[in-house]
Scaffold this motif. Sequence first.
Motif, PDB file in Angstrom:
ATOM      1  N   HIS A  70      50.099  41.177  40.998  1.00  0.00           N
ATOM      2  CA  HIS A  70      49.143  42.286  40.943  1.00  0.00           C
ATOM      3  C   HIS A  70      49.866  43.584  40.609  1.00  0.00           C
ATOM      4  N   THR A  71      50.165  43.787  39.348  1.00  0.00           N
ATOM      5  CA  THR A  71      50.910  44.975  38.940  1.00  0.00           C
ATOM      6  C   THR A  71      50.278  45.607  37.702  1.00  0.00           C
ATOM      7  N   TYR A  72      50.643  46.851  37.469  1.00  0.00           N
ATOM      8  CA  TYR A  72      50.351  47.540  36.206  1.00  0.00           C
ATOM      9  C   TYR A  72      51.495  48.509  35.956  1.00  0.00           C
ATOM     10  N   MET A  73      52.177  48.365  34.804  1.00  0.00           N
ATOM     11  CA  MET A  73      53.386  49.118  34.541  1.00  0.00           C
ATOM     12  C   MET A  73      54.340  48.921  35.732  1.00  0.00           C
ATOM     13  N   ASN A  74      54.823  49.983  36.351  1.00  0.00           N
ATOM     14  CA  ASN A  74      55.738  49.813  37.479  1.00  0.00           C
ATOM     15  C   ASN A  74      55.041  49.992  38.831  1.00  0.00           C
ATOM     16  N   LEU A  75      53.704  49.939  38.818  1.00  0.00           N
ATOM     17  CA  LEU A  75      52.928  50.135  40.046  1.00  0.00           C
ATOM     18  C   LEU A  75      52.487  48.781  40.595  1.00  0.00           C
ATOM     19  N   GLN A  76      52.778  48.504  41.850  1.00  0.00           N
ATOM     20  CA  GLN A  76      52.312  47.289  42.509  1.00  0.00           C
ATOM     21  C   GLN A  76      50.944  47.583  43.103  1.00  0.00           C
ATOM     22  N   LEU A  77      49.902  47.038  42.470  1.00  0.00           N
ATOM     23  CA  LEU A  77      48.535  47.380  42.838  1.00  0.00           C
ATOM     24  C   LEU A  77      48.185  46.937  44.247  1.00  0.00           C
ATOM     25  N   ASP A  78      48.743  45.817  44.704  1.00  0.00           N
ATOM     26  CA  ASP A  78      48.383  45.354  46.037  1.00  0.00           C
ATOM     27  C   ASP A  78      49.020  46.195  47.131  1.00  0.00           C
ATOM     28  N   TYR A 100      45.816  25.206  29.707  1.00  0.00           N
ATOM     29  CA  TYR A 100      45.484  26.623  29.815  1.00  0.00           C
ATOM     30  C   TYR A 100      46.366  27.188  30.913  1.00  0.00           C
ATOM     31  N   ALA A 101      47.201  28.145  30.545  1.00  0.00           N
ATOM     32  CA  ALA A 101      48.154  28.736  31.491  1.00  0.00           C
ATOM     33  C   ALA A 101      48.054  30.251  31.405  1.00  0.00           C
ATOM     34  N   PRO A 102      47.273  30.898  32.293  1.00  0.00           N
ATOM     35  CA  PRO A 102      47.173  32.361  32.270  1.00  0.00           C
ATOM     36  C   PRO A 102      48.460  32.978  32.789  1.00  0.00           C
ATOM     37  N   ASN A 103      48.654  34.244  32.476  1.00  0.00           N
ATOM     38  CA  ASN A 103      49.787  34.959  33.061  1.00  0.00           C
ATOM     39  C   ASN A 103      49.330  36.357  33.483  1.00  0.00           C
ATOM     40  N   PRO A 104      50.043  36.978  34.405  1.00  0.00           N
ATOM     41  CA  PRO A 104      49.574  38.257  34.954  1.00  0.00           C
ATOM     42  C   PRO A 104      49.909  39.475  34.107  1.00  0.00           C
ATOM     43  N   TYR A 105      50.415  39.289  32.888  1.00  0.00           N
ATOM     44  CA  TYR A 105      50.871  40.419  32.062  1.00  0.00           C
ATOM     45  C   TYR A 105      49.841  40.699  30.971  1.00  0.00           C
ATOM     46  N   GLY A 106      49.321  41.922  30.962  1.00  0.00           N
ATOM     47  CA  GLY A 106      48.167  42.254  30.144  1.00  0.00           C
ATOM     48  C   GLY A 106      48.362  42.137  28.650  1.00  0.00           C
ATOM     49  N   ASN A 107      49.591  42.368  28.148  1.00  0.00           N
ATOM     50  CA  ASN A 107      49.791  42.289  26.693  1.00  0.00           C
ATOM     51  C   ASN A 107      51.177  41.743  26.380  1.00  0.00           C
ATOM     52  N   ILE A 108      51.565  40.687  27.068  1.00  0.00           N
ATOM     53  CA  ILE A 108      52.858  40.068  26.806  1.00  0.00           C
ATOM     54  C   ILE A 108      52.911  39.516  25.392  1.00  0.00           C
ATOM     55  N   LYS A 109      51.767  39.033  24.911  1.00  0.00           N
ATOM     56  CA  LYS A 109      51.710  38.484  23.557  1.00  0.00           C
ATOM     57  C   LYS A 109      51.962  39.572  22.522  1.00  0.00           C
ATOM     58  N   GLY A 110      51.349  40.736  22.708  1.00  0.00           N
ATOM     59  CA  GLY A 110      51.560  41.841  21.781  1.00  0.00           C
ATOM     60  C   GLY A 110      52.974  42.380  21.848  1.00  0.00           C
ATOM     61  N   MET A 111      53.534  42.463  23.057  1.00  0.00           N
ATOM     62  CA  MET A 111      54.893  42.963  23.219  1.00  0.00           C
ATOM     63  C   MET A 111      55.889  42.083  22.473  1.00  0.00           C
ATOM     64  N   LEU A 112      55.722  40.767  22.594  1.00  0.00           N
ATOM     65  CA  LEU A 112      56.651  39.841  21.954  1.00  0.00           C
ATOM     66  C   LEU A 112      56.393  39.716  20.453  1.00  0.00           C
ATOM     67  N   SER A 113      55.207  40.090  20.000  1.00  0.00           N
ATOM     68  CA  SER A 113      54.904  40.064  18.572  1.00  0.00           C
ATOM     69  C   SER A 113      55.515  41.253  17.845  1.00  0.00           C
ATOM     70  N   TYR A 129      41.240  36.158  43.577  1.00  0.00           N
ATOM     71  CA  TYR A 129      41.357  37.543  43.117  1.00  0.00           C
ATOM     72  C   TYR A 129      42.095  37.634  41.773  1.00  0.00           C
ATOM     73  N   ASN A 130      42.120  36.553  41.007  1.00  0.00           N
ATOM     74  CA  ASN A 130      42.793  36.530  39.708  1.00  0.00           C
ATOM     75  C   ASN A 130      41.984  35.698  38.710  1.00  0.00           C
ATOM     76  N   TYR A 131      42.113  36.036  37.434  1.00  0.00           N
ATOM     77  CA  TYR A 131      41.696  35.150  36.340  1.00  0.00           C
ATOM     78  C   TYR A 131      40.257  34.648  36.503  1.00  0.00           C
ATOM     79  N   ALA A 132      39.337  35.544  36.821  1.00  0.00           N
ATOM     80  CA  ALA A 132      37.960  35.155  37.132  1.00  0.00           C
ATOM     81  C   ALA A 132      37.283  34.378  36.004  1.00  0.00           C
ATOM     82  N   CYS A 150      45.714  41.459  33.046  1.00  0.00           N
ATOM     83  CA  CYS A 150      46.235  40.097  32.910  1.00  0.00           C
ATOM     84  C   CYS A 150      46.012  39.621  31.491  1.00  0.00           C
ATOM     85  N   SER A 151      46.484  38.427  31.186  1.00  0.00           N
ATOM     86  CA  SER A 151      46.472  37.933  29.800  1.00  0.00           C
ATOM     87  C   SER A 151      45.080  37.603  29.292  1.00  0.00           C
ATOM     88  N   ILE A 152      44.070  37.527  30.169  1.00  0.00           N
ATOM     89  CA  ILE A 152      42.716  37.206  29.707  1.00  0.00           C
ATOM     90  C   ILE A 152      42.081  38.394  29.001  1.00  0.00           C
TER      91      ILE A 152
END
Length: 774
Positions: A684-692, A514-527, A403-406, A250-252
Amino acid sequence: MKISIDNKSVEVSRQMTVLEAADQNGIYIPRLCAHPELIPYGGCRLCIVEIEGIKGYPTACTAMVEDGMIIRTNTNMLQQMRRDLLQLILSEHPAACLLCDNIEGCSMFQETIRKVGVTTGCRWCPKDKDCELQRIVESFDVHELSLPGLYRDLPVEKYDPFFDRDYNLCIYCGRCVRICNEYRKSSVIAFRQRGKFTTIGPSFDENHIDAGCEFCGACVSVCPTGAMSEKSRKWWGLPDTYTKSVCPLCSINCDIQVLSLRDKIVGTLPPGKPHEAAGELCVKGRFCLSEMVNRTKRILEPSYLFPEGEGIIGWKEAFKRGAELIKDAGKGKTALYISPYLSMEEYSAIAYFARSVLKSSFVTSSCLDYNNTEYLRLSLRSIPLDKVRKSTSIISLFLNGNYNYAPLTMAVKNAASSGIPYYQIGWIRDSTSRFATNSIVPEPGDQVRILDDLIESIKGKSTHDPVIHQLAEHLKNEENALIVIGPSLISLSGMQQVLDRINVIIDLTRSKIYAPNPYGNIKGMLSANEMKPVEIITEKVEKGDIALVYLIGDMPFSERSTDYKLIYQSAFPAPENLRPDLVLPSAVWGEFQGTWPGMKGSTARARKAAKPHDYAKLNIDIINSMSAYAGKKGVLESMSKKNRKITGKFIPHLPVRESALENEEKLNGMEKLPFILISERSPHTYMNLQLDRAVEGLNELISPCYLLINHSDARKLGISGGEYVTIADSEYELTRPVKIRKNIPAGVIYITDNKSVIGFKSNPCYVNLSREHV
């Protein structure tokens, strides 16, 4: 301030316990209940010391140092008393292996395997060689038990998703209870009953899910014995490598350490010493990463879709055929979909690849739909996480922190427990809900009206709702008021209207967000990449304007609808109906070194913890070789040193929406039915895998595609868990199995689904519920 410890003169600060002073100066004092993250407890009594001028034997973990204090930690009397205390502890703990003379031979050859049973021997304990009690017994050279032993014969508790509990091995140190109450602010577990019948767990014999456990694993981490153990690495033994890394889920981007054994990832922990780091990880960072990496259903080798069917090919053949597909597509005819969970180095390589090899500007990600992009625009304005605790009041909008953003939910709980006013607007109870000063549960279609009333109240108009009035006073009068916005907002009908109102509130006040998002590196991807909205690229694909679709860890669709070629580069298999022309197995997080934004705002390095799975290659190496076979210099040679250097500066470029926003939806006027249905797209995802779906424990917690209802509603309707029910409004109905959860309010039905609103006209909406026997 000077003190003396065991005739050694040392200088210490005033705010320090005797135990901390001893540790700082390399003097070991045994302890089992003390922990650096916890309030001193003095329960196990093993850290007793002698202090001149003080009667008795105070515990080092609770006694504060004073100037001129003379301390003795290792006298004969102290050691004898500690041995007696240890005998008391061992009298209720399986000790056959701890006291055996053949312990060394048994650990190597199991030469005395017939002497003890599975429940009593260290060799069958999941914490063997990682047990603090075991180390203390060895340091005291204890060889026999002078007191009668009591084996409580309690059943091992295995019914919860991620860890097992064997309270026959519990020594009542209280660490797990205290870490849950003091540090995580969850208060899920406590001591139950008294004396020899004492156990630990949720009150009233509830399971951990119903008791509100976040499954952060802090209790497992701090347990000094084998009473608590992780299911996934219970029998791996001690790791041989601890690697600093970053959680990509996630974005944290929490800091973590990866546990490896024989070049295989076996688990993850918070940073720090294994039993001393409680950490702020959520269930996914603590328990799911190792299961994700070691998933049995990973792509093993490259393959190609021949006329006769799919066939395994070597890497050289794969690069050759990939280059041919790129060449045949032609300039500007390739659409590239990329995952928002990759590293900065991978994004830099992809940017070069798209520009110089594919010669295409059609770069996107399935997460960049119009709704998500609008939310991300707001998310990028978030304050640093460490400033959340400094807020003077907090309002959460549609936050589902289960189960998110602890780190975020912990910051909110810490602020609220210190007296900061905290308000919630939303439908789902999460780990922060019990700290809320007031809560508002909107009726379906009422979310926009509530924000409109708040705006009017901020402007000075009177309101009949006292909670709205309180919110308005905090927002307009306080400099550090904070609005926490949950990404579940993306799934709501009228999402754009809600975002518009939030922006108005921010403009009218000095509020932070403060607005978290579930994407681990959306900031880097868009940069690193100039990207377009996914709707625009997908429309071109469906119209036949695209000759080649190249997927790198992304899954925008589950089947092929038009005639184009498809390259699929990922670690996890594609849906059966997708049928890629070329499949390239890639490495995942943990199998390479990379850079992520990091939770403190600067870049953080995730180091390699294990070798790539089977024949998988790093994404950068695949792109480099593909470029070379396509007639371009490889990525690694062509990228300048300046481009390859990753800095802490992220300047995201969000794609611009090329069509006008829709008119506001009319969300009111719905027929009022007994239940409110809330649908949320799975975060709850990573790449194309749905973790849940892929991780068994997370599947049990999240239960995707199940209808989650409250216990009281289930009792009224006579519904049991697993039973099929039908929910319906006047135009649509849906039949799904039920699971019963206490964190779902009465009168609310909740479902996590790949589709944001399923087939109903709005989200949330009113529905009827009826039993369906299937």
